[in-house]
Design a protein around this motif. Structure first.
Motif, PDB file in Angstrom:
ATOM      1  N   ASP A   4     -10.416   1.555  -4.520  1.00  0.00           N
ATOM      2  CA  ASP A   4      -9.311   1.791  -5.421  1.00  0.00           C
ATOM      3  C   ASP A   4      -8.313   0.646  -5.327  1.00  0.00           C
ATOM      4  N   PRO A   5      -8.199  -0.185  -6.375  1.00  0.00           N
ATOM      5  CA  PRO A   5      -7.278  -1.312  -6.293  1.00  0.00           C
ATOM      6  C   PRO A   5      -5.817  -0.893  -6.266  1.00  0.00           C
ATOM      7  N   ASN A   6      -5.536   0.395  -6.589  1.00  0.00           N
ATOM      8  CA  ASN A   6      -4.143   0.825  -6.628  1.00  0.00           C
ATOM      9  C   ASN A   6      -3.454   0.663  -5.282  1.00  0.00           C
ATOM     10  N   ARG A   7      -4.213   0.821  -4.192  1.00  0.00           N
ATOM     11  CA  ARG A   7      -3.631   0.624  -2.858  1.00  0.00           C
ATOM     12  C   ARG A   7      -3.028  -0.776  -2.744  1.00  0.00           C
ATOM     13  N   TRP A   8      -3.776  -1.764  -3.205  1.00  0.00           N
ATOM     14  CA  TRP A   8      -3.316  -3.146  -3.089  1.00  0.00           C
ATOM     15  C   TRP A   8      -2.324  -3.476  -4.190  1.00  0.00           C
ATOM     16  N   GLU A   9      -2.454  -2.847  -5.354  1.00  0.00           N
ATOM     17  CA  GLU A   9      -1.442  -3.021  -6.388  1.00  0.00           C
ATOM     18  C   GLU A   9      -0.081  -2.577  -5.876  1.00  0.00           C
ATOM     19  N   VAL A  11       0.950  -2.457  -2.777  1.00  0.00           N
ATOM     20  CA  VAL A  11       1.451  -3.400  -1.775  1.00  0.00           C
ATOM     21  C   VAL A  11       2.110  -4.595  -2.455  1.00  0.00           C
ATOM     22  N   TYR A  12       1.414  -5.192  -3.420  1.00  0.00           N
ATOM     23  CA  TYR A  12       1.931  -6.407  -4.033  1.00  0.00           C
ATOM     24  C   TYR A  12       3.100  -6.141  -4.975  1.00  0.00           C
ATOM     25  N   ARG A  13       3.184  -4.925  -5.528  1.00  0.00           N
ATOM     26  CA  ARG A  13       4.327  -4.589  -6.375  1.00  0.00           C
ATOM     27  C   ARG A  13       5.584  -4.310  -5.547  1.00  0.00           C
ATOM     28  N   ASN A  14       5.391  -3.794  -4.347  1.00  0.00           N
ATOM     29  CA  ASN A  14       6.529  -3.301  -3.568  1.00  0.00           C
ATOM     30  C   ASN A  14       6.977  -4.234  -2.445  1.00  0.00           C
ATOM     31  N   LYS A  15       6.228  -5.294  -2.186  1.00  0.00           N
ATOM     32  CA  LYS A  15       6.596  -6.216  -1.121  1.00  0.00           C
ATOM     33  C   LYS A  15       6.696  -7.635  -1.655  1.00  0.00           C
ATOM     34  N   GLU A  16       7.660  -8.354  -1.091  1.00  0.00           N
ATOM     35  CA  GLU A  16       7.709  -9.788  -1.356  1.00  0.00           C
ATOM     36  C   GLU A  16       6.559 -10.459  -0.603  1.00  0.00           C
ATOM     37  N   GLU A  17       6.180 -11.622  -1.081  1.00  0.00           N
ATOM     38  CA  GLU A  17       5.031 -12.318  -0.500  1.00  0.00           C
ATOM     39  C   GLU A  17       5.178 -12.499   1.013  1.00  0.00           C
ATOM     40  N   ALA A  18       6.358 -12.924   1.445  1.00  0.00           N
ATOM     41  CA  ALA A  18       6.571 -13.215   2.867  1.00  0.00           C
ATOM     42  C   ALA A  18       6.671 -11.956   3.717  1.00  0.00           C
ATOM     43  N   GLU A  19       6.724 -10.776   3.090  1.00  0.00           N
ATOM     44  CA  GLU A  19       6.799  -9.514   3.828  1.00  0.00           C
ATOM     45  C   GLU A  19       5.432  -8.965   4.204  1.00  0.00           C
ATOM     46  N   THR A  20       4.371  -9.517   3.637  1.00  0.00           N
ATOM     47  CA  THR A  20       3.028  -9.044   3.952  1.00  0.00           C
ATOM     48  C   THR A  20       2.547  -9.672   5.254  1.00  0.00           C
ATOM     49  N   SER A  21       1.749  -8.930   6.004  1.00  0.00           N
ATOM     50  CA  SER A  21       1.320  -9.406   7.322  1.00  0.00           C
ATOM     51  C   SER A  21       0.412 -10.628   7.228  1.00  0.00           C
ATOM     52  N   TRP A  22      -0.227 -10.834   6.093  1.00  0.00           N
ATOM     53  CA  TRP A  22      -1.209 -11.916   5.972  1.00  0.00           C
ATOM     54  C   TRP A  22      -0.629 -13.193   5.375  1.00  0.00           C
ATOM     55  N   LEU A  70     -10.893 -14.451  -6.195  1.00  0.00           N
ATOM     56  CA  LEU A  70     -11.336 -13.091  -6.502  1.00  0.00           C
ATOM     57  C   LEU A  70     -10.511 -12.098  -5.704  1.00  0.00           C
ATOM     58  N   ASP A  71      -9.997 -11.065  -6.367  1.00  0.00           N
ATOM     59  CA  ASP A  71      -9.224 -10.051  -5.655  1.00  0.00           C
ATOM     60  C   ASP A  71      -9.234  -8.743  -6.433  1.00  0.00           C
ATOM     61  N   LEU A  72      -9.050  -7.645  -5.700  1.00  0.00           N
ATOM     62  CA  LEU A  72      -8.939  -6.329  -6.324  1.00  0.00           C
ATOM     63  C   LEU A  72      -7.648  -6.163  -7.112  1.00  0.00           C
ATOM     64  N   SER A  73      -6.607  -6.876  -6.716  1.00  0.00           N
ATOM     65  CA  SER A  73      -5.279  -6.651  -7.275  1.00  0.00           C
ATOM     66  C   SER A  73      -4.932  -7.645  -8.374  1.00  0.00           C
ATOM     67  N   GLU A  74      -4.750  -7.138  -9.579  1.00  0.00           N
ATOM     68  CA  GLU A  74      -4.315  -7.979 -10.686  1.00  0.00           C
ATOM     69  C   GLU A  74      -2.901  -8.503 -10.441  1.00  0.00           C
ATOM     70  N   THR A  75      -2.056  -7.673  -9.815  1.00  0.00           N
ATOM     71  CA  THR A  75      -0.684  -8.080  -9.520  1.00  0.00           C
ATOM     72  C   THR A  75      -0.659  -9.266  -8.569  1.00  0.00           C
ATOM     73  N   LEU A  77      -2.964 -11.587  -8.099  1.00  0.00           N
ATOM     74  CA  LEU A  77      -3.395 -12.802  -8.784  1.00  0.00           C
ATOM     75  C   LEU A  77      -2.327 -13.281  -9.760  1.00  0.00           C
ATOM     76  N   ALA A  78      -1.625 -12.346 -10.389  1.00  0.00           N
ATOM     77  CA  ALA A  78      -0.557 -12.726 -11.317  1.00  0.00           C
ATOM     78  C   ALA A  78       0.558 -13.467 -10.580  1.00  0.00           C
ATOM     79  N   LYS A  79       0.854 -13.043  -9.355  1.00  0.00           N
ATOM     80  CA  LYS A  79       1.879 -13.733  -8.559  1.00  0.00           C
ATOM     81  C   LYS A  79       1.443 -15.156  -8.235  1.00  0.00           C
ATOM     82  N   ALA A  80       0.169 -15.326  -7.905  1.00  0.00           N
ATOM     83  CA  ALA A  80      -0.327 -16.671  -7.623  1.00  0.00           C
ATOM     84  C   ALA A  80      -0.302 -17.535  -8.882  1.00  0.00           C
ATOM     85  N   ARG A  81      -0.751 -16.992 -10.002  1.00  0.00           N
ATOM     86  CA  ARG A  81      -0.757 -17.749 -11.257  1.00  0.00           C
ATOM     87  C   ARG A  81       0.646 -18.180 -11.658  1.00  0.00           C
ATOM     88  N   ALA A  82       1.626 -17.305 -11.405  1.00  0.00           N
ATOM     89  CA  ALA A  82       2.997 -17.600 -11.828  1.00  0.00           C
ATOM     90  C   ALA A  82       3.587 -18.802 -11.101  1.00  0.00           C
TER      91      ALA A  82
END
Length: 203
Positions: A4-9, A11-22, A70-75, A77-82
């Motif tokens: 289910d990509p919603n789990r990762w959607e 994460v990426y919708r609710n956290k800033e990039e630098a807030e993720t552990s990876w 390649l990633d499950l999360s469209e959000t 990839l959209a952040k990277a593209r932006a």
């Protein structure tokens, strides 16, 4: 890896990039391993589970021009593209690697985000079949996973942990281990996660 990509959607919708552990501002370990393969800038590279990783930025800076993320999360990839110009030579693919049918073949398969979420043997086999079909003969696989003394869960999901022996055994005789290393990755809450990286060459 959750189907289910919603789990990762979420994460990426609710956290800033630098807030993720990876998050890494510059993934030096990965860049060094890619450089060790000796590929030229016309090599085809796929970043599996790349999300909003800065690896693609660094590869573009180095002149690579055949990159797939390649990633499950469209959000994600959209952040990277932006961050990047619209005409960069990157193919952005939203999907699950287990069901992936790459449009071409790759010289480098890179993954530091997906394989360790596969705790079921059947899913691991499916992943490795996709990888084997995607890699050219003599191509390289760079796989990063949590180390044996790394965390047993990530983002609420169980993970499989590896060292060089276990990862080599899982990939099988079709892949020769070129280099192995352990890495302590700092995370935002003043701690580290222990990773293992393996660089393999397809026989």
């Amino acid at each position: 890896m959750s189907e289910d990509p919603n789990r990762w959607e979420d994460v990426y919708r609710n956290k800033e990039e630098a807030e993720t552990s990876w998050h890494e501002a510059r993934p030096k370990v990965l860049l060094d391993l890619i450089a060790e393969t000796g590929v030229r800038t016309d090599a085809a590279i796929v970043d599996v589970g790349g999300g909003s990783s800065r690896l693609v930025d660094c590869l573009l800076e180095q002149g690579f021009r055949r990159i797939t993320v390649l990633d499950l999360s469209e959000t994600a990839l959209a952040k990277a593209r932006a961050r990047l110009p619209k005409d960069v030579p990157v193919e952005w693919v939203v999907g699950n690697v287990l069901h992936s049918k790459p449009s071409g073949r790759f010289d480098i398969w890179h993954d530091r985000a997906a394989f360790h979420f596969l705790t079921d043997a059947a899913d691991q086999e499916s992943y490795l079949r996709v990888m084997d079909r995607a890699l050219v003969p003599g191509g390289h696989a760079i796989i990063g996973t949590f180390a044996l003394d790394g965390p047993s869960t990530c983002s609420g999901l169980p993970v499989a942990r590896y060292d060089a022996a276990r990862l080599s055994e899982r990939l099988g005789d079709g892949y020769r281990l070129i280099r192995t290393l352990n890495h302590e990755h700092p995370i935002p809450w003043d701690s580290v996660q222990r990773f293992h990286f393996g660089l393999f060459r397809k026989v």
